[in-house]
Design a protein around this motif. Structure first.
Motif, mmCIF file in Angstrom:
data_model
loop_
_atom_site.group_PDB
_atom_site.id
_atom_site.type_symbol
_atom_site.label_atom_id
_atom_site.label_comp_id
_atom_site.label_asym_id
_atom_site.label_seq_id
_atom_site.Cartn_x
_atom_site.Cartn_y
_atom_site.Cartn_z
ATOM 1 N N GLY A 1 0.771 -1.237 0.000
ATOM 2 C CA GLY A 1 0.000 0.000 0.000
ATOM 3 C C GLY A 1 0.799 1.282 0.000
ATOM 4 N N TYR A 2 2.100 1.209 -0.260
ATOM 5 C CA TYR A 2 2.930 2.413 -0.309
ATOM 6 C C TYR A 2 3.183 2.850 -1.745
ATOM 7 C CZ TYR A 2 4.054 1.687 4.636
ATOM 8 O OH TYR A 2 3.968 1.538 6.003
ATOM 9 N N ASP A 3 3.316 4.159 -1.936
ATOM 10 C CA ASP A 3 3.834 4.687 -3.194
ATOM 11 C C ASP A 3 5.355 4.649 -3.081
ATOM 12 O OD1 ASP A 3 1.488 5.323 -4.600
ATOM 13 O OD2 ASP A 3 1.229 7.149 -3.432
ATOM 14 N N VAL A 4 6.024 4.006 -4.024
ATOM 15 C CA VAL A 4 7.478 3.834 -3.953
ATOM 16 C C VAL A 4 8.148 4.508 -5.141
ATOM 17 C CG1 VAL A 4 9.366 2.173 -3.869
ATOM 18 C CG2 VAL A 4 7.209 1.643 -2.729
ATOM 19 N N ILE A 5 9.127 5.355 -4.835
ATOM 20 C CA ILE A 5 9.958 5.966 -5.863
ATOM 21 C C ILE A 5 11.332 5.331 -5.769
ATOM 22 C CG2 ILE A 5 11.069 8.079 -6.673
ATOM 23 C CD1 ILE A 5 7.942 8.393 -4.631
ATOM 24 N N ASP A 6 11.672 4.528 -6.771
ATOM 25 C CA ASP A 6 12.941 3.794 -6.779
ATOM 26 C C ASP A 6 13.985 4.603 -7.537
ATOM 27 O OD1 ASP A 6 15.042 2.000 -6.956
ATOM 28 O OD2 ASP A 6 13.755 0.280 -7.418
ATOM 29 N N LEU A 7 15.028 5.037 -6.824
ATOM 30 C CA LEU A 7 16.092 5.841 -7.433
ATOM 31 C C LEU A 7 17.160 4.978 -8.087
ATOM 32 C CD1 LEU A 7 16.581 8.605 -4.711
ATOM 33 C CD2 LEU A 7 14.999 8.560 -6.646
ATOM 34 N N GLY A 8 17.079 3.652 -7.913
ATOM 35 C CA GLY A 8 18.030 2.765 -8.562
ATOM 36 C C GLY A 8 19.260 2.471 -7.723
ATOM 37 N N ILE A 9 20.383 2.238 -8.419
ATOM 38 C CA ILE A 9 21.633 1.875 -7.748
ATOM 39 C C ILE A 9 22.642 3.017 -7.830
ATOM 40 C CG2 ILE A 9 21.317 -0.586 -8.166
ATOM 41 C CD1 ILE A 9 23.196 -0.303 -10.574
ATOM 42 N N ASP A 10 23.699 2.920 -7.023
ATOM 43 C CA ASP A 10 24.804 3.890 -7.077
ATOM 44 C C ASP A 10 24.281 5.325 -6.943
ATOM 45 O OD1 ASP A 10 27.424 4.756 -7.317
ATOM 46 O OD2 ASP A 10 27.431 4.682 -9.508
ATOM 47 N N VAL A 11 23.409 5.528 -5.946
ATOM 48 C CA VAL A 11 22.742 6.819 -5.794
ATOM 49 C C VAL A 11 23.538 7.734 -4.855
ATOM 50 C CG1 VAL A 11 20.609 7.978 -5.122
ATOM 51 C CG2 VAL A 11 20.517 5.666 -6.119
ATOM 52 N N PRO A 12 24.011 8.874 -5.330
ATOM 53 C CA PRO A 12 24.772 9.799 -4.481
ATOM 54 C C PRO A 12 23.861 10.569 -3.535
ATOM 55 C CG PRO A 12 24.468 10.741 -6.660
ATOM 56 C CD PRO A 12 23.912 9.347 -6.721
ATOM 57 N N ALA A 13 24.448 11.145 -2.514
ATOM 58 C CA ALA A 13 23.681 11.876 -1.503
ATOM 59 C C ALA A 13 22.845 12.989 -2.127
ATOM 60 C CB ALA A 13 24.633 12.453 -0.454
ATOM 61 N N ALA A 14 23.412 13.684 -3.109
ATOM 62 C CA ALA A 14 22.696 14.801 -3.735
ATOM 63 C C ALA A 14 21.387 14.348 -4.374
ATOM 64 C CB ALA A 14 23.577 15.477 -4.785
ATOM 65 N N SER A 15 21.372 13.137 -4.911
ATOM 66 C CA SER A 15 20.148 12.629 -5.549
ATOM 67 C C SER A 15 19.076 12.314 -4.512
ATOM 68 C CB SER A 15 20.464 11.379 -6.372
ATOM 69 O OG SER A 15 21.298 11.698 -7.473
ATOM 70 N N TYR A 16 19.505 11.806 -3.357
ATOM 71 C CA TYR A 16 18.535 11.571 -2.286
ATOM 72 C C TYR A 16 17.927 12.902 -1.828
ATOM 73 C CZ TYR A 16 20.114 6.723 -1.727
ATOM 74 O OH TYR A 16 20.412 5.393 -1.925
ATOM 75 N N ILE A 17 18.774 13.926 -1.693
ATOM 76 C CA ILE A 17 18.289 15.240 -1.277
ATOM 77 C C ILE A 17 17.271 15.774 -2.278
ATOM 78 C CG2 ILE A 17 18.924 17.649 -0.859
ATOM 79 C CD1 ILE A 17 19.843 15.768 1.340
ATOM 80 N N SER A 18 17.610 15.691 -3.564
ATOM 81 C CA SER A 18 16.701 16.178 -4.605
ATOM 82 C C SER A 18 15.364 15.447 -4.557
ATOM 83 C CB SER A 18 17.340 16.008 -5.993
ATOM 84 O OG SER A 18 18.507 16.786 -6.118
ATOM 85 N N ALA A 19 15.431 14.129 -4.341
ATOM 86 C CA ALA A 19 14.204 13.327 -4.295
ATOM 87 C C ALA A 19 13.349 13.681 -3.080
ATOM 88 C CB ALA A 19 14.549 11.844 -4.290
ATOM 89 N N ILE A 20 13.995 13.929 -1.950
ATOM 90 C CA ILE A 20 13.249 14.316 -0.749
ATOM 91 C C ILE A 20 12.533 15.644 -0.975
ATOM 92 C CG2 ILE A 20 13.492 15.071 1.658
ATOM 93 C CD1 ILE A 20 15.805 13.020 1.891
ATOM 94 N N LEU A 21 13.234 16.589 -1.582
ATOM 95 C CA LEU A 21 12.627 17.892 -1.850
ATOM 96 C C LEU A 21 11.484 17.787 -2.852
ATOM 97 C CD1 LEU A 21 15.878 20.053 -2.076
ATOM 98 C CD2 LEU A 21 14.134 20.139 -0.262
ATOM 99 N N ARG A 22 11.638 16.901 -3.825
ATOM 100 C CA ARG A 22 10.630 16.771 -4.881
ATOM 101 C C ARG A 22 9.403 15.983 -4.444
ATOM 102 N NH1 ARG A 22 11.471 14.041 -10.927
ATOM 103 N NH2 ARG A 22 9.281 14.242 -11.568
ATOM 104 N N TYR A 23 9.639 14.833 -3.805
ATOM 105 C CA TYR A 23 8.534 13.919 -3.521
ATOM 106 C C TYR A 23 7.972 14.016 -2.099
ATOM 107 C CZ TYR A 23 10.042 11.715 -7.871
ATOM 108 O OH TYR A 23 10.387 11.470 -9.180
ATOM 109 N N LYS A 24 8.733 14.676 -1.201
ATOM 110 C CA LYS A 24 8.309 14.803 0.197
ATOM 111 C C LYS A 24 7.893 13.450 0.793
ATOM 112 C CE LYS A 24 6.826 19.582 -0.440
ATOM 113 N NZ LYS A 24 7.469 19.713 -1.764
#
Length: 220
Positions: free
Chosen positions: A118-141
């Motif tokens: 029952g969760y919405d999941v956004i999969d960023l894939g592999i080899d994900v740098p910290a900056a990409s996690y930050i961007s995803a948090i800001l975008r998807y909340k």
């Protein structure tokens, strides 16, 4: 039990994604709704698989095949679930394997079962740098950030990501869950993660507990 539902169960156990997909489509054509398929065919079957996995009766390759087969059903059901069950969504989860690590089997299994639960999941894939996690948090909340590392040489990246989140002032906005072969509860506590899942089913339990979702499809 309806023949189509029984075929879905058998297909998941056997890891037969094509059978599961076709049987799900047939069930819908017969008027069986998506919720019934999930509650009657997917849930009890994955609960059974989860118990067998925890007991050591089956292994990761078996679970992976069953998870992929289950995902074939969810692929068919997803448009209906979005349309009819939006209010029932448990939360948003961002998931990824940390920078320097190319492993994704465990991450993919957790992602699949989170979606089924029952969760919405956004999969960023592999080899994900910290900056990409930050961007995803800001975008998807998201409600939860789930990170995986399968190498002793890459688990240190958890600290880098968490520190980056703190530096951006986002730490209180997201729960952080970590997992992977070399990860332990002590390490999760040391780096300030909110939760740790030693296997895919425990990861689901942790997510549900963190967000106050006491009932989950695949809690075992």
């Amino acid at each position: 039990m309806d023949v189509c539902l029984k075929k879905i169960q058998d297909g998941i156990i056997d890891g037969n994604a094509e059978l599961v997909k076709n049987s799900t489509e047939q069930a819908l054509m017969q008027g069986i709704d998506a919720d019934m398929i999930i509650r009657t065919a997917l849930i009890p079957t994955m609960e059974k698989i989860g118990k067998e996995f925890k007991a050591g009766d089956i292994y990761i390759p078996d679970v992976l095949m069953s998870s992929r087969a289950m995902h074939a059903s969810l692929y068919v059901l997803k448009p209906l679930l979005i349309e009819t069950n939006q209010s029932k969504k448990k939360g948003i989860v961002i998931i990824g394997t940390v920078a320097g690590d190319l492993h994704d089997i465990g991450k993919n299994m957790v992602s699949m079962i989170l979606q089924g639960d029952g969760y919405d999941v956004i999969d960023l894939g592999i080899d994900v740098p910290a900056a990409s996690y930050i961007s995803a948090i800001l975008r998807y909340k998201p409600d939860i950030l789930a990170m995986s590392a399968l190498l002793t040489t890459t688990i240190g990246e958890f600290k880098n990501v968490i520190q980056a989140i703190i530096d951006e002032g986002l730490r209180d906005r997201v729960k952080i869950v970590v997992g992977g072969g070399p990860v332990t509860q002590d390490y999760a506590d040391e780096i300030g993660a909110n939760g740790y899942g030693k296997d895919l089913f425990e990861a689901i339990e942790v997510a549900n507990k963190l967000l106050g979702n006491k009932e989950g499809y695949f809690n075992v």
